[in-house]
Design a protein around this motif. Structure first.
Motif, PDB file in Angstrom:
ATOM      1  N   GLN A  29       0.828  -1.211   0.000  1.00 22.93           N
ATOM      2  CA  GLN A  29       0.000   0.000   0.000  1.00 22.93           C
ATOM      3  C   GLN A  29       0.861   1.259   0.000  1.00 22.93           C
ATOM      4  OE1 GLN A  29      -2.696  -0.166   3.345  1.00 22.93           O
ATOM      5  NE2 GLN A  29      -3.323  -2.272   2.924  1.00 22.93           N
ATOM      6  N   ARG A  30       2.135   1.114  -0.326  1.00 23.00           N
ATOM      7  CA  ARG A  30       3.046   2.247  -0.181  1.00 23.00           C
ATOM      8  C   ARG A  30       3.022   3.200  -1.368  1.00 23.00           C
ATOM      9  NH1 ARG A  30       8.175  -0.818   2.896  1.00 23.00           N
ATOM     10  NH2 ARG A  30       7.031  -1.031   4.886  1.00 23.00           N
ATOM     11  N   PHE A  31       2.530   2.764  -2.502  1.00 22.22           N
ATOM     12  CA  PHE A  31       2.415   3.681  -3.638  1.00 22.22           C
ATOM     13  C   PHE A  31       1.175   4.559  -3.419  1.00 22.22           C
ATOM     14  CE2 PHE A  31       0.904   4.942  -7.844  1.00 22.22           C
ATOM     15  CZ  PHE A  31       2.053   5.532  -8.346  1.00 22.22           C
ATOM     16  N   VAL A  32       1.414   5.859  -3.213  1.00 19.54           N
ATOM     17  CA  VAL A  32       0.329   6.774  -2.835  1.00 19.54           C
ATOM     18  C   VAL A  32       0.199   7.948  -3.807  1.00 19.54           C
ATOM     19  CG1 VAL A  32       0.481   6.190  -0.390  1.00 19.54           C
ATOM     20  CG2 VAL A  32       1.900   8.044  -1.307  1.00 19.54           C
ATOM     21  N   LEU A  33       0.932   7.918  -4.907  1.00 17.88           N
ATOM     22  CA  LEU A  33       0.874   9.053  -5.832  1.00 17.88           C
ATOM     23  C   LEU A  33      -0.522   9.254  -6.388  1.00 17.88           C
ATOM     24  CD1 LEU A  33       2.396  11.287  -7.358  1.00 17.88           C
ATOM     25  CD2 LEU A  33       2.937   9.605  -9.127  1.00 17.88           C
ATOM     26  N   ASN A  34      -1.220   8.138  -6.655  1.00 15.94           N
ATOM     27  CA  ASN A  34      -2.563   8.248  -7.237  1.00 15.94           C
ATOM     28  C   ASN A  34      -3.556   8.878  -6.269  1.00 15.94           C
ATOM     29  OD1 ASN A  34      -2.235   5.921  -5.644  1.00 15.94           O
ATOM     30  ND2 ASN A  34      -4.074   4.996  -6.518  1.00 15.94           N
ATOM     31  N   GLU A  35      -3.288   8.806  -4.956  1.00 12.04           N
ATOM     32  CA  GLU A  35      -4.221   9.373  -3.993  1.00 12.04           C
ATOM     33  C   GLU A  35      -4.306  10.893  -4.106  1.00 12.04           C
ATOM     34  OE1 GLU A  35      -3.304   8.171  -0.063  1.00 12.04           O
ATOM     35  OE2 GLU A  35      -3.466   6.012  -0.464  1.00 12.04           O
ATOM     36  N   PHE A  36      -3.224  11.504  -4.541  1.00  8.23           N
ATOM     37  CA  PHE A  36      -3.226  12.968  -4.676  1.00  8.23           C
ATOM     38  C   PHE A  36      -4.264  13.417  -5.697  1.00  8.23           C
ATOM     39  CE2 PHE A  36      -1.654  16.768  -6.891  1.00  8.23           C
ATOM     40  CZ  PHE A  36      -1.605  17.664  -5.838  1.00  8.23           C
ATOM     41  N   PHE A  37      -4.503  12.599  -6.698  1.00  7.53           N
ATOM     42  CA  PHE A  37      -5.421  12.971  -7.767  1.00  7.53           C
ATOM     43  C   PHE A  37      -6.830  12.418  -7.559  1.00  7.53           C
ATOM     44  CE2 PHE A  37      -1.128  12.576  -9.497  1.00  7.53           C
ATOM     45  CZ  PHE A  37      -0.936  13.846 -10.012  1.00  7.53           C
ATOM     46  N   THR A  38      -6.971  11.456  -6.634  1.00 13.32           N
ATOM     47  CA  THR A  38      -8.264  10.766  -6.554  1.00 13.32           C
ATOM     48  C   THR A  38      -9.038  11.001  -5.275  1.00 13.32           C
ATOM     49  OG1 THR A  38      -7.168   8.784  -5.680  1.00 13.32           O
ATOM     50  CG2 THR A  38      -7.457   8.928  -8.071  1.00 13.32           C
ATOM     51  N   SER A  39      -8.404  11.523  -4.227  1.00 10.91           N
ATOM     52  CA  SER A  39      -9.130  11.677  -2.968  1.00 10.91           C
ATOM     53  C   SER A  39      -8.781  12.989  -2.301  1.00 10.91           C
ATOM     54  CB  SER A  39      -8.821  10.512  -2.015  1.00 10.91           C
ATOM     55  OG  SER A  39      -7.479  10.587  -1.566  1.00 10.91           O
ATOM     56  N   ARG A  40      -9.707  13.436  -1.468  1.00 12.33           N
ATOM     57  CA  ARG A  40      -9.488  14.696  -0.744  1.00 12.33           C
ATOM     58  C   ARG A  40      -8.357  14.532   0.264  1.00 12.33           C
ATOM     59  NH1 ARG A  40     -10.946  16.582   4.046  1.00 12.33           N
ATOM     60  NH2 ARG A  40     -12.196  14.715   4.482  1.00 12.33           N
ATOM     61  N   LEU A  41      -8.358  13.378   0.973  1.00 19.96           N
ATOM     62  CA  LEU A  41      -7.298  13.143   1.943  1.00 19.96           C
ATOM     63  C   LEU A  41      -5.936  13.020   1.267  1.00 19.96           C
ATOM     64  CD1 LEU A  41      -9.008  10.600   4.375  1.00 19.96           C
ATOM     65  CD2 LEU A  41      -8.627  13.045   4.726  1.00 19.96           C
ATOM     66  N   GLY A  42      -5.945  12.639  -0.013  1.00 21.34           N
ATOM     67  CA  GLY A  42      -4.684  12.527  -0.730  1.00 21.34           C
ATOM     68  C   GLY A  42      -3.968  13.844  -0.901  1.00 21.34           C
ATOM     69  N   ARG A  43      -4.693  14.964  -0.742  1.00 15.45           N
ATOM     70  CA  ARG A  43      -4.036  16.275  -0.847  1.00 15.45           C
ATOM     71  C   ARG A  43      -3.023  16.477   0.275  1.00 15.45           C
ATOM     72  NH1 ARG A  43      -6.917  15.270  -4.462  1.00 15.45           N
ATOM     73  NH2 ARG A  43      -8.244  16.638  -5.695  1.00 15.45           N
ATOM     74  N   SER A  44      -3.215  15.709   1.364  1.00 11.86           N
ATOM     75  CA  SER A  44      -2.251  15.815   2.471  1.00 11.86           C
ATOM     76  C   SER A  44      -0.896  15.245   2.089  1.00 11.86           C
ATOM     77  CB  SER A  44      -2.778  15.081   3.701  1.00 11.86           C
ATOM     78  OG  SER A  44      -2.900  13.681   3.438  1.00 11.86           O
ATOM     79  N   ASN A  45      -0.824  14.531   0.966  1.00  4.72           N
ATOM     80  CA  ASN A  45       0.448  13.993   0.496  1.00  4.72           C
ATOM     81  C   ASN A  45       1.309  15.048  -0.183  1.00  4.72           C
ATOM     82  OD1 ASN A  45      -0.154  11.461   1.422  1.00  4.72           O
ATOM     83  ND2 ASN A  45      -0.997  10.735  -0.528  1.00  4.72           N
ATOM     84  N   ALA A  46       0.838  16.288  -0.235  1.00  3.82           N
ATOM     85  CA  ALA A  46       1.583  17.365  -0.870  1.00  3.82           C
ATOM     86  C   ALA A  46       2.136  18.309   0.188  1.00  3.82           C
ATOM     87  CB  ALA A  46       0.699  18.135  -1.846  1.00  3.82           C
ATOM     88  N   VAL A  47       3.368  18.769  -0.037  1.00  5.42           N
ATOM     89  CA  VAL A  47       4.030  19.720   0.864  1.00  5.42           C
ATOM     90  C   VAL A  47       4.561  20.864   0.012  1.00  5.42           C
ATOM     91  CG1 VAL A  47       5.948  20.108   2.465  1.00  5.42           C
ATOM     92  CG2 VAL A  47       4.659  17.962   2.537  1.00  5.42           C
ATOM     93  N   PHE A  48       4.244  22.079   0.424  1.00  3.53           N
ATOM     94  CA  PHE A  48       4.696  23.271  -0.288  1.00  3.53           C
ATOM     95  C   PHE A  48       5.932  23.820   0.421  1.00  3.53           C
ATOM     96  CE2 PHE A  48       4.448  27.854  -1.331  1.00  3.53           C
ATOM     97  CZ  PHE A  48       4.502  27.747  -2.713  1.00  3.53           C
TER      98      PHE A  48
END
Length: 793
Positions: free
Chosen positions: A766-785
């Motif tokens: 379950q370690r590949f999480v790149l797709n979550e950034f584009f598919t779920s709201r919680l996946g936005r937490s995978n981004a850091v500015f």
């Protein structure tokens, strides 16, 4: 909105009859030649466009600037200022200006310079953007000719170039057609000279020649060889020799496609042969500063150097150690340049000029200098960032030159700043971090004890320095206040070509005191109850170490020029070693904790230009820190490694990645709790970045970061944190993202958006999480500015 509005317009709109928008250029027929170099010769390159839309933001910005640019208005203003300037100049011929008129004259000149810039290059928007590229047949033909010249200068003597233009509607595509034919190889290279000394010297050093048999002919190698021969002869006494005496004849064999190169050393015009010069006595003259009225000149002699000093305030022994010219030696250009550079490195003189008096075949060197200002004060006010939010800082430095009349430099430094950081106590939000640093140091231009008396002359070529420093550091973070008093004794030197720089810290001693907040102390005590003794890092302590560092710079890394460049930094440190030289009661009686540890770090950086607009850069960083002995498995907090942040794995917050496959606790919303710093003993980082020009001051980047941190031993409070050979590769975090950089030459402002791609804190599978950034709201937490100043590496 204006940019979007103009971007929606077609790039071909408004083109006149017979005008075509250049949309693409191709270079065809290249097999052996350098395609990148040929592409760089194309004088008309298409505008950078936005994919799918087919529009150009740079052109839109330029067109917007053009729409509001009134050149006639600026010309009228320029004429008015010029008239006013002439009036003021005419008045100055008869009457002395008052202060108001002087200020007005300066302002007029500044306004005229600004107007000339606008009339030549347009307004800010026109300078930031770029005009649309309209096909120009003459420029295209010139590009084709330049390609032919390049090919012929690189061994393709029979090459041919041409171009065709494909037009469709109002757009044009240019294809440059290359016929390389055979490349000519060097069959033989020989030298002809009537001077036996020159002939023997060139023959003995022929192994360093840039022209070798069997290689392809390249005009640039002849240029390099001409410079090499001139430098070689000037380093062996031929003071008056120049490259203009060197000629090359290239004989082509069009059947076997080889060339024979003849190097001819011509005679001087007014002599039978080139003269070899020998050095006479050296004269060193230190003139008085311009503000000194009474100049008391002192004449002394030391080591065959005749000194003329305006005052007896400088050490002849130190100065002579940086002079590499000796009576009776042959003239050597390299020694002259090195003497000039090493005297300048003393930071005592405003300038260093070396001239020669000629008498027959004898040269008398004369070195002319003038003292630099005794005191130098520098104040800086700016912004810096290390973790979250930029904050202001103020720094003050004082430099006192020639402190004890032995070329010593005294430096006093003070810095105070604020920054935004994340609290390590679990509180939300961004908190202020206050820092205060002050230090006083003395830099000696030699190696001090335990070196012998002749070491000064022996090591003078390597710019030896001994630094003694005492400093105080204060850090006020949300979780702790940390103070330290430190003392340093270090040796610094570099190689003659400045390629390697060395630092050896004979002693680095620190007395550290920490004041923990109640929340942070509770966290550390809970960890201690579970078997993690990190709290020992915050005890009152004495931390000492011996360390060494070498920096190897290949081809001026950091200048970010068009050439490949690399930098390697190696660092090794042994902590607590000095305790073996003193009685342990020194720290035990004072109830101080102390540590023993070994630390190593290797940092390699590489910069590779791909085209004129694109470069590829990467960084590999490996660190190891291992406590032993009395440390009880704990390092001083500053000696740990931390992963994540704007100069590390950018998809994770600063100091929050890892260690290993440790899974942080979950928050109420189901997200990982990244509020706590994660120290580790092992660090690996690999950062890869493709940088590209966008337009004007703006550059873009696409990056991929990979790495993590680990501990040597198992940590009961962080399962999966320790390093294991059979699983560490599955615990490498991967982040990717895009960056925008604003390069103003004097400052680079960096904005990076990092997105987690592989998160080792998740379960295997379950370690590949790149797709979550584009598919779920919680996946936005995978981004850091990230906000940064300067390039990350």
């Amino acid at each position: 909105m204006l940019v979007l509005l103009f971007s929606s317009c077609s790039l071909t709109r408004g083109l006149k009859e017979g005008e075509y928008l250049l949309t693409k250029t191709n270079v065809k027929g290249i097999n052996e030649a350098d395609k990148g170099a040929l592409n760089n010769l194309i004088r008309q390159q298409p505008n950078t466009t936005i994919p799918l839309l087919g529009t150009s933001a740079g052109v839109s910005i330029y067109n917007f600037g053009l729409s509001i640019f009134d050149s006639a208005k600026h010309e009228i203003r320029r004429d008015n200022f010029q008239q006013e300037r002439r009036t003021l100049l005419a008045k100055r011929d008869t009457v002395v200006w008052d202060r108001k008129e002087q200020r007005r004259f300066i302002k007029i000149n500044n306004n005229l310079a600004s107007l000339e810039k606008k009339l030549s290059y347009g307004n800010f928007f026109m300078r930031t953007g770029n005009p649309r590229v309209v096909y120009d047949s003459m420029t295209t033909a010139e590009s084709s000719r330049q390609m032919l010249y390049y090919l012929q200068n690189n061994g393709f003597f029979d090459a041919q170039t041409d171009f065709i233009v494909r037009k469709q509607g109002k757009k044009a595509v240019v294809d440059y057609l290359i016929s390389e034919n055979a490349v000519y190889k060097i069959d033989s290279f020989y030298t002809r000279s009537d001077n036996e000394d020159i002939y023997r010297l060139l023959t003995a050093r022929n192994q360093n020649s840039f022209i070798t048999s069997g290689t392809s002919y390249a005009q640039s190698n002849l240029t390099k060889e001409r410079q090499r021969v001139e430098d070689l002869l000037k380093d062996n006494g031929f003071y008056t020799f120049t490259r203009s005496y060197i000629e090359y004849n290239v004989y082509k064999d069009t059947v076997s496609h080889v060339v024979n190169i003849e190097q001819i050393i011509r005679k001087p015009i007014y002599a039978d042969k080139h003269q070899v010069f020998v050095l006479d006595s050296i004269y060193f003259s230190l003139d008085a500063p311009e503000n000194v009225l009474f100049r008391n000149t002192q004449r002394t002699k030391y080591r065959d150097v005749n000194f003329e000093l305006y005052d007896d305030k400088y050490s002849e022994k130190i100065i002579s150690s940086r002079i590499f010219l000796n009576k009776g030696d042959l003239y050597n250009k390299t020694n002259v340049i090195e003497t000039q550079r090493q005297l300048a490195n003393l930071d005592l003189f405003r300038f260093v000029n070396i001239a020669f008096d000629t008498l027959g075949d004898v040269l008398r060197p004369r070195i002319f200098t003038q003292p630099n200002q005794k005191y130098q004060i520098t104040n800086q006010l700016g912004a810096s960032i290390t973790e979250q939010v930029p904050g202001p800082f103020f720094s003050h430095s004082l430099r006192n030159r020639n402190l004890f009349r032995g070329a010593e430099i005294f430096e006093f430094f003070f810095r105070a700043g604020l920054e935004g950081v994340v609290s390590a106590t679990g509180e939300g939000g961004v908190f202020r971090s206050r820092e205060l640093n002050t230090s006083a140091s003395i830099i000696f231009p030699q190696f001090l004890f335990p070196f012998s008396s002749n070491s000064l002359d022996k090591y003078g070529r390597f710019n030896p320095r001994t630094r003694t420093l005492i400093g105080y550091n204060y850090v006020d973070r949300p979780e702790y206040i940390r103070e330290s008093v430190n003392g340093v004794l270090s040796y610094n030197w570099n190689t003659r070509n400045l390629r390697q720089q060395y630092t050896f810290n004979v002693l680095d001693a620190n007395f550290i005191r920490s004041n923990l907040s109640n929340d942070f102390r509770e966290i550390l005590e809970n960890l201690q109850n579970q078997g993690n003794n990190l709290i020992n890092s915050f005890l009152p302590s004495y931390v000492s170490s011996i360390s060494g560092q070498v920096i190897i710079n290949f081809n001026q890394y950091g200048a970010f020029q068009r050439n490949k460049a690399s930098l390697l930094r190696l660092f090794a440190e042994s902590g607590g070693s000095t305790l073996n030289l003193v009685n342990n009661s020194f720290v035990e009686e004072r109830n101080l904790a102390y540590f023993q540890f070994l630390k190593f770090q290797a940092d390699f950086r590489r910069y590779i230009p791909l085209t004129r607009e694109q470069t590829f850069a990467y960084r590999l960083n490996l660190g190891l820190a291992r406590p032993y002995g009395v440390s009880n498995g704990i390092l001083p907090y500053e000696k740990y490694f931390f992963a994540g942040g704007s100069t590390g794995i950018r998809a994770w917050q600063p100091r929050r990645l890892g260690p290993g496959s440790f899974t942080p606790p979950l928050l109420e919303n189901g997200l990982f709790d990244y509020r706590f710093e994660q120290p580790g003993d092992i660090l690996f980082e690999g950062m890869f970045e493709l940088r590209s020009k966008i337009y004007g001051y703006f550059d873009g980047a696409f990056f991929v970061d990979i790495g993590n941190s680990w501990t040597f031993l198992e940590d009961p409070t962080r399962p999966g944190a320790n390093f294991e050979l059979n699983r560490f590769y599955r615990e490498l975090a991967v982040g990717t993202g895009l960056g925008l950089r604003m390069d103003f030459d004097f400052l680079v402002l960096r904005l990076d958006l990092g997105i987690k791609a592989i998160d080792p804190a998740r379960e295997i599978g379950q370690r590949f999480v790149l797709n979550e950034f584009f598919t779920s709201r919680l996946g936005r937490s995978n981004a850091v500015f990230n906000i940064g100043i300067g390039y990350p590496f």
